[in-house]
Motif scaffolding. Structure first.
Motif, PDB file in Angstrom:
ATOM      1  N   LYS A 121     -47.969  15.632  24.135  1.00  0.00           N
ATOM      2  CA  LYS A 121     -47.058  16.307  25.067  1.00  0.00           C
ATOM      3  C   LYS A 121     -45.674  16.490  24.451  1.00  0.00           C
ATOM      4  O   LYS A 121     -45.023  17.538  24.624  1.00  0.00           O
ATOM      5  N   ALA A 122     -45.207  15.481  23.728  1.00  0.00           N
ATOM      6  CA  ALA A 122     -43.878  15.561  23.107  1.00  0.00           C
ATOM      7  C   ALA A 122     -43.847  16.641  22.024  1.00  0.00           C
ATOM      8  O   ALA A 122     -42.887  17.431  21.954  1.00  0.00           O
ATOM      9  N   LEU A 123     -44.879  16.704  21.190  1.00  0.00           N
ATOM     10  CA  LEU A 123     -44.894  17.693  20.112  1.00  0.00           C
ATOM     11  C   LEU A 123     -45.100  19.104  20.661  1.00  0.00           C
ATOM     12  O   LEU A 123     -44.555  20.078  20.115  1.00  0.00           O
ATOM     13  N   SER A 124     -45.862  19.221  21.728  1.00  0.00           N
ATOM     14  CA  SER A 124     -46.004  20.522  22.386  1.00  0.00           C
ATOM     15  C   SER A 124     -44.656  20.982  22.936  1.00  0.00           C
ATOM     16  O   SER A 124     -44.295  22.165  22.829  1.00  0.00           O
ATOM     17  N   TYR A 125     -43.893  20.051  23.507  1.00  0.00           N
ATOM     18  CA  TYR A 125     -42.549  20.365  24.010  1.00  0.00           C
ATOM     19  C   TYR A 125     -41.652  20.844  22.872  1.00  0.00           C
ATOM     20  O   TYR A 125     -40.906  21.817  23.016  1.00  0.00           O
ATOM     21  N   LEU A 126     -41.709  20.162  21.727  1.00  0.00           N
ATOM     22  CA  LEU A 126     -40.889  20.558  20.580  1.00  0.00           C
ATOM     23  C   LEU A 126     -41.234  21.970  20.122  1.00  0.00           C
ATOM     24  O   LEU A 126     -40.347  22.756  19.771  1.00  0.00           O
ATOM     25  N   LYS A 127     -42.512  22.284  20.137  1.00  0.00           N
ATOM     26  CA  LYS A 127     -42.920  23.605  19.672  1.00  0.00           C
ATOM     27  C   LYS A 127     -42.488  24.703  20.642  1.00  0.00           C
ATOM     28  O   LYS A 127     -41.989  25.759  20.220  1.00  0.00           O
ATOM     29  N   THR A 129     -40.122  24.517  23.124  1.00  0.00           N
ATOM     30  CA  THR A 129     -38.694  24.512  23.455  1.00  0.00           C
ATOM     31  C   THR A 129     -37.816  24.802  22.250  1.00  0.00           C
ATOM     32  O   THR A 129     -36.812  25.525  22.349  1.00  0.00           O
ATOM     33  N   TYR A 130     -38.193  24.251  21.095  1.00  0.00           N
ATOM     34  CA  TYR A 130     -37.352  24.352  19.898  1.00  0.00           C
ATOM     35  C   TYR A 130     -38.008  25.159  18.772  1.00  0.00           C
ATOM     36  O   TYR A 130     -37.470  25.236  17.677  1.00  0.00           O
ATOM     37  N   GLN A 131     -39.186  25.736  19.072  1.00  0.00           N
ATOM     38  CA  GLN A 131     -39.908  26.554  18.089  1.00  0.00           C
ATOM     39  C   GLN A 131     -40.178  25.779  16.788  1.00  0.00           C
ATOM     40  O   GLN A 131     -40.108  26.323  15.685  1.00  0.00           O
ATOM     41  N   ILE A 132     -40.494  24.521  16.935  1.00  0.00           N
ATOM     42  CA  ILE A 132     -40.832  23.665  15.794  1.00  0.00           C
ATOM     43  C   ILE A 132     -42.279  23.936  15.383  1.00  0.00           C
ATOM     44  O   ILE A 132     -43.209  23.739  16.169  1.00  0.00           O
ATOM     45  N   GLU A 133     -42.480  24.369  14.146  1.00  0.00           N
ATOM     46  CA  GLU A 133     -43.816  24.687  13.653  1.00  0.00           C
ATOM     47  C   GLU A 133     -44.403  23.602  12.759  1.00  0.00           C
ATOM     48  O   GLU A 133     -45.611  23.556  12.541  1.00  0.00           O
ATOM     49  N   GLU A 134     -43.535  22.725  12.221  1.00  0.00           N
ATOM     50  CA  GLU A 134     -43.996  21.660  11.332  1.00  0.00           C
ATOM     51  C   GLU A 134     -43.217  20.386  11.621  1.00  0.00           C
ATOM     52  O   GLU A 134     -42.026  20.444  11.927  1.00  0.00           O
ATOM     53  N   VAL A 135     -43.889  19.237  11.521  1.00  0.00           N
ATOM     54  CA  VAL A 135     -43.229  17.947  11.724  1.00  0.00           C
ATOM     55  C   VAL A 135     -43.795  16.912  10.747  1.00  0.00           C
ATOM     56  O   VAL A 135     -44.868  17.103  10.158  1.00  0.00           O
ATOM     57  N   ASN A 136     -43.066  15.814  10.601  1.00  0.00           N
ATOM     58  CA  ASN A 136     -43.566  14.586   9.993  1.00  0.00           C
ATOM     59  C   ASN A 136     -43.560  13.503  11.062  1.00  0.00           C
ATOM     60  O   ASN A 136     -42.792  13.579  12.028  1.00  0.00           O
ATOM     61  N   LEU A 137     -44.384  12.483  10.880  1.00  0.00           N
ATOM     62  CA  LEU A 137     -44.440  11.374  11.823  1.00  0.00           C
ATOM     63  C   LEU A 137     -44.224  10.056  11.093  1.00  0.00           C
ATOM     64  O   LEU A 137     -44.754   9.848   9.990  1.00  0.00           O
ATOM     65  N   VAL A 138     -43.439   9.153  11.709  1.00  0.00           N
ATOM     66  CA  VAL A 138     -43.289   7.779  11.223  1.00  0.00           C
ATOM     67  C   VAL A 138     -43.610   6.864  12.387  1.00  0.00           C
ATOM     68  O   VAL A 138     -42.922   6.894  13.414  1.00  0.00           O
ATOM     69  N   LEU A 151     -53.755  12.639  15.720  1.00  0.00           N
ATOM     70  CA  LEU A 151     -54.202  13.601  14.706  1.00  0.00           C
ATOM     71  C   LEU A 151     -55.685  13.910  14.840  1.00  0.00           C
ATOM     72  O   LEU A 151     -56.108  15.059  14.694  1.00  0.00           O
ATOM     73  N   GLU A 152     -56.465  12.889  15.114  1.00  0.00           N
ATOM     74  CA  GLU A 152     -57.910  13.099  15.217  1.00  0.00           C
ATOM     75  C   GLU A 152     -58.299  13.831  16.499  1.00  0.00           C
ATOM     76  O   GLU A 152     -59.328  14.505  16.550  1.00  0.00           O
ATOM     77  N   THR A 153     -57.450  13.709  17.532  1.00  0.00           N
ATOM     78  CA  THR A 153     -57.840  14.222  18.857  1.00  0.00           C
ATOM     79  C   THR A 153     -57.231  15.584  19.177  1.00  0.00           C
ATOM     80  O   THR A 153     -57.899  16.438  19.759  1.00  0.00           O
ATOM     81  N   TYR A 154     -55.974  15.809  18.790  1.00  0.00           N
ATOM     82  CA  TYR A 154     -55.257  16.979  19.294  1.00  0.00           C
ATOM     83  C   TYR A 154     -54.806  17.974  18.222  1.00  0.00           C
ATOM     84  O   TYR A 154     -54.218  19.003  18.561  1.00  0.00           O
ATOM     85  N   ILE A 155     -55.058  17.703  16.982  1.00  0.00           N
ATOM     86  CA  ILE A 155     -54.437  18.510  15.942  1.00  0.00           C
ATOM     87  C   ILE A 155     -54.903  19.966  15.953  1.00  0.00           C
ATOM     88  O   ILE A 155     -54.211  20.861  15.464  1.00  0.00           O
ATOM     89  N   ASN A 156     -56.072  20.223  16.495  1.00  0.00           N
ATOM     90  CA  ASN A 156     -56.566  21.605  16.557  1.00  0.00           C
ATOM     91  C   ASN A 156     -56.075  22.359  17.784  1.00  0.00           C
ATOM     92  O   ASN A 156     -56.412  23.527  17.990  1.00  0.00           O
ATOM     93  N   ASP A 157     -55.258  21.707  18.595  1.00  0.00           N
ATOM     94  CA  ASP A 157     -54.638  22.347  19.745  1.00  0.00           C
ATOM     95  C   ASP A 157     -53.603  23.354  19.239  1.00  0.00           C
ATOM     96  O   ASP A 157     -52.698  23.010  18.474  1.00  0.00           O
ATOM     97  N   SER A 158     -53.718  24.602  19.650  1.00  0.00           N
ATOM     98  CA  SER A 158     -52.829  25.656  19.157  1.00  0.00           C
ATOM     99  C   SER A 158     -51.377  25.441  19.582  1.00  0.00           C
ATOM    100  O   SER A 158     -50.469  26.044  19.011  1.00  0.00           O
ATOM    101  N   MET A 159     -51.149  24.582  20.567  1.00  0.00           N
ATOM    102  CA  MET A 159     -49.790  24.310  21.027  1.00  0.00           C
ATOM    103  C   MET A 159     -49.118  23.197  20.231  1.00  0.00           C
ATOM    104  O   MET A 159     -47.992  22.811  20.538  1.00  0.00           O
ATOM    105  N   GLN A 160     -49.804  22.681  19.209  1.00  0.00           N
ATOM    106  CA  GLN A 160     -49.244  21.598  18.402  1.00  0.00           C
ATOM    107  C   GLN A 160     -48.676  22.126  17.083  1.00  0.00           C
ATOM    108  O   GLN A 160     -49.249  23.023  16.464  1.00  0.00           O
TER     109      GLN A 160
END
Length: 282
Positions: A121-127, A129-138, A151-160
């Protein structure tokens, strides 16, 4: 004749000097920090562990800011029902300053499945709201295992957005099962000998992870007789190395050794900061 005597006298000294160049013991090695980061507008999202809060990743992020490696731009909280609270809603773009985003969960004691859903949900919001197309995660501790599950569950979601790099710190990928007699090299090559249901689940879904996503796994080892950070065994924090390697993902692992390698200390450890900054931005 004198020249040959000089050579014979010099040879033992040469062998001594070469012997001194052997690699130092693990506890004495220094992490080399590259000095000039590559600055982009790709944000890195920092995710706390179980029972964490907005302070959990703060010292690490402040260290990156002090070194001028990156700048914090957003603090986002996800409520228990999946709502997004943006603490800096006025900002609408990201500069080329390696922006950092702190992701906080209102219910920080929930299980990894909920956390993976909240990351989605957070990464979808970033995409959106802020047009974020790429991210890194820590991800620290549970934040690391939730990141892998996401990554295993949602990465193929077009909103990510695309996930380029993932760094995990003391993440219990194999729960808290100890494989104390297993050598580190064998863990990296073949995975833990004793496997949890959680690791079995990761194994069944690993093909969903894009091959271009790079990983850095960091674990702690308190002593030669204690291959764990006091909470998470190395066979767990590095437990998915073999799995991801076989999936053809670029992957590195690092072990922090000694008293500053305890679980809670890893997120404040300067060597951890150096490994992560080298991995993300150098």
């Amino acid at each position: 004749m004198k020249k040959w005597k000089l050579i014979l006298l010099t040879l033992p000294l040469l062998f001594i000097l070469l012997a001194c160049k052997k690699e130092a013991p693990l506890e004495q090695q220094q992490v080399t920090q590259k000095l000039v980061p590559e600055k982009t507008s790709i944000p890195t999202v920092f995710i706390h562990g179980y029972s964490g809060n907005k302070q959990t990743m703060k010292s690490m992020m402040e260290w990156f800011e002090e070194k001028d490696f990156a700048e914090e731009e957003l603090l986002i909280e996800v409520t228990s029902d999946g709502q997004i609270i943006d603490k800096k809603p006025e900002k609408k773009d990201f500069k080329k300053n390696n922006p950092m985003i702190r992701l906080v969960f209102e219910d920080s004691k929930s299980h990894q499945w909920n956390q993976a859903d909240w990351i989605q949900k957070a990464l979808s919001y970033l995409k959106t709201t802020y047009q974020i197309e790429e991210v890194n995660l820590v991800g620290f501790s549970m934040g690391g295992i939730s990141s892998l599950l996401y990554l295993e569950t949602y990465i193929n979601d077009s909103m990510q957005p695309k996930v380029n790099k993932v760094a995990t710190i003391g993440a219990p990928f194999n729960d808290f099962i100890e494989n104390g007699d297993q050598e580190l090299e064998d863990i990296l090559d073949h995975g833990p000998q004793m496997v949890s249901d959680q690791l079995v689940n990761y194994t069944s879904q690993v093909n969903n992870i894009p091959k271009e996503t790079s990983f850095l796994l960091i674990g702690g080892q308190l002593s030669t007789s204690n291959p764990s950070d006091g909470t998470v065994p190395l066979s767990s924090s590095l437990g998915v190395y073999s799995l991801l390697s076989k999936n053809k993902n670029p992957i590195k692992s690092e072990v922090i050794f000694g008293v500053n390698a305890s679980h809670s200390s890893l997120r404040k450890n300067e060597d951890v900061n150096k490994y992560i900054s080298n991995f993300l931005w150098m």
